[in-house]
Design a protein around this motif. Structure first.
Motif, PDB file in Angstrom:
ATOM      1  N   ALA A   1     -12.074  14.471  -7.465  1.00  0.00           N
ATOM      2  CA  ALA A   1     -11.606  13.246  -6.807  1.00  0.00           C
ATOM      3  C   ALA A   1     -10.406  13.538  -5.918  1.00  0.00           C
ATOM      4  O   ALA A   1     -10.310  13.042  -4.791  1.00  0.00           O
ATOM      5  CB  ALA A   1     -11.255  12.190  -7.853  1.00  0.00           C
ATOM      6  N   VAL A   2      -9.463  14.352  -6.404  1.00  0.00           N
ATOM      7  CA  VAL A   2      -8.292  14.709  -5.609  1.00  0.00           C
ATOM      8  C   VAL A   2      -8.706  15.489  -4.368  1.00  0.00           C
ATOM      9  O   VAL A   2      -8.239  15.233  -3.253  1.00  0.00           O
ATOM     10  CB  VAL A   2      -7.270  15.500  -6.460  1.00  0.00           C
ATOM     11  CG1 VAL A   2      -6.173  16.100  -5.584  1.00  0.00           C
ATOM     12  CG2 VAL A   2      -6.661  14.591  -7.519  1.00  0.00           C
ATOM     13  N   ALA A   3      -9.621  16.455  -4.516  1.00  0.00           N
ATOM     14  CA  ALA A   3     -10.083  17.258  -3.375  1.00  0.00           C
ATOM     15  C   ALA A   3     -10.765  16.369  -2.330  1.00  0.00           C
ATOM     16  O   ALA A   3     -10.528  16.525  -1.130  1.00  0.00           O
ATOM     17  CB  ALA A   3     -11.032  18.356  -3.854  1.00  0.00           C
TER      18      ALA A   3
ATOM     19  N   ALA B   1       0.835  -1.205   0.000  1.00  0.00           N
ATOM     20  CA  ALA B   1       0.000   0.000   0.000  1.00  0.00           C
ATOM     21  C   ALA B   1       0.870   1.255   0.000  1.00  0.00           C
ATOM     22  O   ALA B   1       0.574   2.227  -0.701  1.00  0.00           O
ATOM     23  CB  ALA B   1      -0.946  -0.006   1.202  1.00  0.00           C
ATOM     24  N   GLU B   2       1.957   1.242   0.768  1.00  0.00           N
ATOM     25  CA  GLU B   2       2.845   2.407   0.832  1.00  0.00           C
ATOM     26  C   GLU B   2       3.550   2.630  -0.511  1.00  0.00           C
ATOM     27  O   GLU B   2       3.682   3.760  -0.973  1.00  0.00           O
ATOM     28  CB  GLU B   2       3.888   2.227   1.942  1.00  0.00           C
ATOM     29  CG  GLU B   2       3.310   2.215   3.340  1.00  0.00           C
ATOM     30  CD  GLU B   2       2.683   0.861   3.727  1.00  0.00           C
ATOM     31  OE1 GLU B   2       2.983  -0.168   3.075  1.00  0.00           O
ATOM     32  OE2 GLU B   2       1.873   0.859   4.669  1.00  0.00           O
ATOM     33  N   GLU B   3       3.988   1.542  -1.128  1.00  0.00           N
ATOM     34  CA  GLU B   3       4.639   1.648  -2.440  1.00  0.00           C
ATOM     35  C   GLU B   3       3.653   2.126  -3.505  1.00  0.00           C
ATOM     36  O   GLU B   3       4.011   2.869  -4.414  1.00  0.00           O
ATOM     37  CB  GLU B   3       5.262   0.309  -2.837  1.00  0.00           C
ATOM     38  CG  GLU B   3       6.444  -0.099  -1.966  1.00  0.00           C
ATOM     39  CD  GLU B   3       6.849  -1.554  -2.177  1.00  0.00           C
ATOM     40  OE1 GLU B   3       8.022  -1.863  -1.907  1.00  0.00           O
ATOM     41  OE2 GLU B   3       6.009  -2.385  -2.591  1.00  0.00           O
ATOM     42  N   GLN B   4       2.388   1.686  -3.387  1.00  0.00           N
ATOM     43  CA  GLN B   4       1.358   2.146  -4.323  1.00  0.00           C
ATOM     44  C   GLN B   4       1.133   3.646  -4.192  1.00  0.00           C
ATOM     45  O   GLN B   4       1.009   4.356  -5.188  1.00  0.00           O
ATOM     46  CB  GLN B   4       0.045   1.398  -4.084  1.00  0.00           C
ATOM     47  CG  GLN B   4       0.079  -0.036  -4.540  1.00  0.00           C
ATOM     48  CD  GLN B   4      -1.247  -0.734  -4.315  1.00  0.00           C
ATOM     49  OE1 GLN B   4      -2.299  -0.104  -4.236  1.00  0.00           O
ATOM     50  NE2 GLN B   4      -1.205  -2.049  -4.218  1.00  0.00           N
ATOM     51  N   ALA B   5       1.088   4.130  -2.952  1.00  0.00           N
ATOM     52  CA  ALA B   5       0.891   5.572  -2.731  1.00  0.00           C
ATOM     53  C   ALA B   5       2.050   6.361  -3.330  1.00  0.00           C
ATOM     54  O   ALA B   5       1.846   7.393  -3.984  1.00  0.00           O
ATOM     55  CB  ALA B   5       0.749   5.867  -1.241  1.00  0.00           C
TER      56      ALA B   5
ATOM     57  N   ARG C   1      -2.134  14.498 -16.466  1.00  0.00           N
ATOM     58  CA  ARG C   1      -2.605  15.850 -16.795  1.00  0.00           C
ATOM     59  C   ARG C   1      -1.852  16.356 -18.002  1.00  0.00           C
ATOM     60  O   ARG C   1      -0.735  15.940 -18.237  1.00  0.00           O
ATOM     61  CB  ARG C   1      -2.354  16.778 -15.609  1.00  0.00           C
ATOM     62  CG  ARG C   1      -3.174  16.369 -14.421  1.00  0.00           C
ATOM     63  CD  ARG C   1      -2.931  17.312 -13.248  1.00  0.00           C
ATOM     64  NE  ARG C   1      -3.017  16.519 -12.047  1.00  0.00           N
ATOM     65  CZ  ARG C   1      -2.072  16.422 -11.140  1.00  0.00           C
ATOM     66  NH1 ARG C   1      -0.992  17.108 -11.247  1.00  0.00           N
ATOM     67  NH2 ARG C   1      -2.218  15.664 -10.100  1.00  0.00           N
ATOM     68  N   PRO C   2      -2.328  17.241 -18.788  1.00  0.00           N
ATOM     69  CA  PRO C   2      -3.654  17.849 -18.735  1.00  0.00           C
ATOM     70  C   PRO C   2      -4.690  16.939 -19.380  1.00  0.00           C
ATOM     71  O   PRO C   2      -4.360  16.079 -20.190  1.00  0.00           O
ATOM     72  CB  PRO C   2      -3.479  19.133 -19.535  1.00  0.00           C
ATOM     73  CG  PRO C   2      -2.448  18.786 -20.542  1.00  0.00           C
ATOM     74  CD  PRO C   2      -1.508  17.808 -19.845  1.00  0.00           C
TER      75      PRO C   2
ATOM     76  N   LEU D   1       3.251   9.040 -10.557  1.00  0.00           N
ATOM     77  CA  LEU D   1       2.500   8.931 -11.808  1.00  0.00           C
ATOM     78  C   LEU D   1       1.437  10.009 -11.967  1.00  0.00           C
ATOM     79  O   LEU D   1       0.997  10.286 -13.072  1.00  0.00           O
ATOM     80  CB  LEU D   1       1.837   7.555 -11.899  1.00  0.00           C
ATOM     81  CG  LEU D   1       2.781   6.363 -11.992  1.00  0.00           C
ATOM     82  CD1 LEU D   1       2.002   5.059 -11.872  1.00  0.00           C
ATOM     83  CD2 LEU D   1       3.572   6.399 -13.272  1.00  0.00           C
ATOM     84  N   GLY D   2       0.999  10.622 -10.870  1.00  0.00           N
ATOM     85  CA  GLY D   2      -0.069  11.619 -10.904  1.00  0.00           C
ATOM     86  C   GLY D   2       0.113  12.703 -11.943  1.00  0.00           C
ATOM     87  O   GLY D   2      -0.807  12.988 -12.727  1.00  0.00           O
TER      88      GLY D   2
END
Length: 185
Positions: free
Chosen positions: A163-165, A134-138, A149-150, A144-145
């Motif tokens: 979703a981010v908010a 889970a930590e590695e995924q975060a 974008r855009p 990757l986030g």
């Protein structure tokens, strides 16, 4: 053997009446070979159903670590008139297992025909989160986030920002299981 087990199964799943059996062959730590068998079953709500492949793989988790060193093949038989491939959930589940590799054989049989593929052929574009904690995924998500974008359309950008908010307002650590578990208190 998968066809024999399927044919011996007297009770069919309650909703689809469609039987699927998966035989997962694995090597033991001493080099000998064994197997586990899983079959599909269904609840009234098909979302609560389990596939044969996942049912078999869950059994592997109950074995002592020294008892299973790697999965060598998965044999799948069903009531279909032709070979059927595992669905997306099972493909991801198998790829996520530390006991498989991209060259694990997946053999599907039906109607006297056989389809013999490698796991990589069934799941060629695995999630970037496969086999991560889970930590590695975060951490991977943070890396990757920016790549998402855009967005080409304004409504896609708005959905992403919403979703981010929402995630930022929730101080609890997120994990994929939370997405399907409904509202939290």
């Amino acid at each position: 053997q998968a066809h024999r087990v399927r044919d011996e199964r007297a009770r069919r799943p309650s909703q689809s009446k469609f039987r699927v059996v998966a035989v997962v062959v694995y090597e033991r730590g001493d080099g000998t070979v064994s197997h586990v068998i899983g079959h599909n079953d269904e609840a009234a709500c098909l979302k609560n159903s389990i596939c044969a492949e996942r049912a078999a793989f869950v059994q592997l988790c109950m074995l002592p670590q020294s008892a299973c060193s790697r999965v060598t093949a998965v044999y799948i038989a069903s009531d279909a008139a032709e070979p059927i491939t595992p669905g997306a959930l099972c493909r991801e589940f198998m790829m996520s297992s530390p006991l498989t590799s991209t060259d694990t054989r997946i053999v599907m049989e039906g109607g006297g025909r056989r389809l013999d593929l490698l796991l990589a052929g069934l799941y060629p574009h695995a999630s970037p989160y496969i086999r991560l904690t889970a930590e590695e995924q975060a951490a991977a998500g943070r890396r990757l986030g920016p790549a998402v974008r855009p967005f080409p359309a304004a409504h896609e950008q708005q959905a992403w920002e919403g979703a981010v908010a929402a995630a930022q307002r929730d101080a609890r650590p997120l994990h994929a299981i939370g997405y399907g578990s409904g509202p939290h208190d």
